[in-house]
Design an enzyme around this catalytic site. Structure first.
Site, mmCIF file in Angstrom:
data_model
loop_
_atom_site.group_PDB
_atom_site.id
_atom_site.type_symbol
_atom_site.label_atom_id
_atom_site.label_comp_id
_atom_site.label_asym_id
_atom_site.label_seq_id
_atom_site.Cartn_x
_atom_site.Cartn_y
_atom_site.Cartn_z
ATOM 1 N N TYR A 176 0.844 -1.204 0.000
ATOM 2 C CA TYR A 176 0.000 0.000 0.000
ATOM 3 C C TYR A 176 0.881 1.256 0.000
ATOM 4 O O TYR A 176 0.642 2.201 -0.766
ATOM 5 C CB TYR A 176 -0.958 0.006 1.207
ATOM 6 N N ARG A 223 2.098 8.595 12.762
ATOM 7 C CA ARG A 223 1.712 9.843 13.435
ATOM 8 C C ARG A 223 0.191 10.035 13.458
ATOM 9 O O ARG A 223 -0.378 10.508 14.444
ATOM 10 C CB ARG A 223 2.362 11.029 12.709
ATOM 11 N N ARG A 233 -10.563 4.681 9.751
ATOM 12 C CA ARG A 233 -9.610 4.174 8.753
ATOM 13 C C ARG A 233 -8.453 3.508 9.486
ATOM 14 O O ARG A 233 -7.997 4.026 10.507
ATOM 15 C CB ARG A 233 -9.015 5.343 7.942
ATOM 16 N N PHE A 293 15.156 19.676 -2.096
ATOM 17 C CA PHE A 293 13.767 19.244 -2.298
ATOM 18 C C PHE A 293 13.550 17.830 -1.739
ATOM 19 O O PHE A 293 12.523 17.550 -1.111
ATOM 20 C CB PHE A 293 13.456 19.277 -3.805
HETATM 21 MG MG MG Z 1 -5.473 8.733 0.374
#
Ligand code: MG
Length: 408
Positions: A176, A223, A233, A293
């Protein structure tokens, strides 16, 4: 900002960094984008206005990128933000959602494409005016378009897969995170490589690029425990948390320190295991702006993990690093040396909290490895990196004046 200043009172250099950042960057005013103001914008203006709205921190680092990459990365971000809005809208009918997720990349070539019934707030605005993103996307050089479309497709397919099944095993968790973040790392490496600001071979470093994304994503997932559980979720893998509790809500509802900290430590150790790859990736970068970056979010993630480690507040409230500390990180990261120093610093912060008995031996060993990697100059920049004065003396002088003004 006043409360942030107070929180940083113990570290005056953080206050200096905060003010420096605040007054040396061109940030857009906050507040909801009015429909009236959008109506007068062209596609280009819309994209940057939205970017500032949906991610101020990311907007800041994107706008510091070299000219050649700024627009492709901005569009890459907005496209994926649009896709993520579809994924996150729990009220959107599942069948419609699955179809849209896997076809979202085709919409990038559909002039006038917009969605009026998805997402909320600024994310809804993004989708309502998505034709501006489409228009700008189509103006990009061909290789940039191909990368963005390809990553968008793979991510959409992965998101659709996880709309239909849960994150159960550790392998699911890694998969995922690969779909929603690892692919971003892989796509960015391709954009960097196509810009010719970075080596051609960077595009083929998929394992390292994936780790860069996983490190950030896992930090956010750890977190955001409370927020996600409250919203129903669950991203923490069953395989891990079930070793510590019967229900994942137990970590929130019962103050059993040993089990919830055990689970938290396990996940933090897992996230930290990506650090060696992240260091190796960063050491390959050549362009100072591309480096910053990439490096800034990585150091911020490590700072966050150090704060979350053995911190039971994770189960009670939102835990975030001080704005002052994040400003200090943003202004001090210039090259591999500064990254090594910060990583070393946060490894020490974690080490200090490891209990004396070998309760968390695996984290102890990993921290030793990170300390060794960051102190032996194993990872030095692949070519020169001029330690640029990022914000310049003029900005620094301005800060003093701005600080005085702020006091009133
Ligand atoms: Mg999402």
């Amino acid at each position: 900002m006043l409360s942030d200043l107070v929180r940083s009172l113990v570290s005056p250099d953080e206050i200096y960094s905060m003010l420096k950042l605040k007054y040396s960057l061109n940030t857009q005013p906050t507040g909801v984008l009015s429909l009236q103001s959008i109506a007068t914008m062209d596609s280009y203006e819309f994209c940057y206005a939205l970017l500032n709205k949906v991610s101020r921190s990311f907007a800041m680092v994107i706008q510091e990128l070299p000219e050649e990459l700024r627009h492709p990365v901005c569009l890459f971000y907005l496209v994926l933000r649009g896709l993520d809005t579809v994924e996150d809208d729990m009220a959107y009918p599942l069948e419609k959602k699955l179809k849209l997720l896997v076809e979202f990349d085709d919409k990038l070539y559909e002039d006038g494409f917009k969605l009026t019934d998805c997402g909320s707030g600024d994310y809804k605005v993004l989708l309502e005016y998505f034709y501006h993103v489409v228009k700008e996307f189509k103006s990009l050089k061909r290789p940039y378009q191909e990368t963005i479309k390809d990553i968008c497709h793979k991510m959409g397919v992965g998101m659709a897969e996880f709309c239909q099944r849960k994150v159960v095993t550790l392998a699911d968790y890694n998969l995922y995170c690969h779909y929603v973040a690892g692919l971003v790392g892989i796509g960015l490496s391709r954009l960097f490589s196509d810009s010719q600001l970075e080596e051609k071979e960077l595009a083929s470093q998929e394992t390292l690029s994936n780790s860069m994304g996983l490190f950030l994503q896992k930090t956010n997932i750890i977190r955001d425990y409370l927020e996600d559980v409250n919203d129903g979720r669950i991203f923490w893998p069953d395989e891990v948390w079930k070793r510590y509790a019967e229900k994942i809500e137990d970590f929130r509802d019962r103050s059993d320190s040993q089990s919830r900290l055990g689970c938290l430590n396990w996940l933090i150790h897992d996230a930290l295991s990506h650090v060696p790859d992240c260091l190796e990736y960063l050491a390959k970068l050549k362009d100072p702006k591309v480096f910053r970056f990439c490096a800034i979010p990585q150091v911020m993630a490590f700072a966050t993990l150090a704060l979350l480690y053995r911190n039971e507040n994770v189960f009670m409230k939102v835990v975030k690093i001080r704005r002052g500390l994040s400003a200090k990180l943003m202004t001090s990261i210039t090259d591999m040396n500064s990254v090594n120093n910060w990583f070393h610093h946060f490894a020490l912060e974690v080490e200090k909290l490891i209990p004396p008995k070998d309760e968390d031996l695996q984290t102890f060993q990993l921290v030793q490895k990170i300390k060794q990697l960051t102190s032996t100059s194993q990872f030095v920049s692949s070519t020169f990196l001029t330690p640029k004065k990022t914000f310049g003396l003029v900005a620094a002088a301005g800060v003093v004046a701005a600080g005085l003004v702020y006091a009133y």
